[in-house]
Design an enzyme around this catalytic site. Structure first.
Site, PDB file in Angstrom:
ATOM      1  N   PRO A  90     -28.397  39.833 -45.423  1.00 48.13           N
ATOM      2  CA  PRO A  90     -27.204  38.973 -45.422  1.00 48.13           C
ATOM      3  C   PRO A  90     -27.425  37.605 -44.774  1.00 48.13           C
ATOM      4  O   PRO A  90     -26.944  37.312 -43.675  1.00 48.13           O
ATOM      5  CB  PRO A  90     -26.193  39.812 -44.636  1.00 48.13           C
ATOM      6  N   CYS A  91     -28.120  36.733 -45.481  1.00 45.62           N
ATOM      7  CA  CYS A  91     -28.435  35.409 -44.954  1.00 45.62           C
ATOM      8  C   CYS A  91     -27.176  34.591 -44.663  1.00 45.62           C
ATOM      9  O   CYS A  91     -27.203  33.675 -43.842  1.00 45.62           O
ATOM     10  CB  CYS A  91     -29.359  34.657 -45.898  1.00 45.62           C
TER      11      CYS A  91
END
Length: 152
Positions: A90-91
């Protein structure tokens, strides 16, 4: 003994299911190639491993990721910009140290190239309960997660 392959993760995006495979073992990582045929560096793997540990509803900063895995905030941002495992990695949960929403898909701020990625990141984080001001700054500082801390 045959190599054990990590289980794929089923992700639903825009009402469309997609399987994302995230290599966990060193053997899998050694043979992994991006869609462009490129290998990932050890630094990129470290960034992705750390980023996977950020809980939903929390964010961390580029500098915090850098402290945990090495490199610089810029190298962390570059790794996340080329993240082949989103949203499994989950950048979108990594923001600037100033608590500004930061970059997303290689764009920084609402006035960047497409004028859409900033708003997309805001929307994704809002779905997770993380809210930003109209100027793009994190509203609740307690949403900043650091490695080893318990999440909300």
């Amino acid at each position: 003994m045959p190599a054990v392959r990590s289980p794929p993760q089923l992700i639903e995006l825009d009402n469309e299911a997609r399987v994302i495979y995230y290599p966990a073992s060193q053997a899998e990582r050694a043979t992994f190639r991006t869609i462009n045929g490129k290998c990932l560096t050890e630094h990129q793997w470290n960034v992705y491993d750390f980023t996977k540990s950020i809980p939903s509803g929390q964010v961390s900063t580029y500098a915090e990721v850098c402290r945990a895995v090495g490199g610089s905030p810029r190298s962390v941002g570059n790794a996340l910009r080329h993240n082949p495992f989103a949203p499994c990695v989950p950048c979108h949960r990594v923001i600037a140290s100033s608590l500004y929403i930061g970059g997303f898909v290689g764009e920084w701020g609402p006035d960047s190239k497409t004028k859409t990625q900033y708003h997309r990141k805001v929307a994704i984080l809002k779905e997770e309960g993380v809210i930003f001001t109209e100027k793009g700054f994190l509203k609740e500082k307690e949403r900043v997660w650091k490695e080893g801390e318990k999440s909300c």
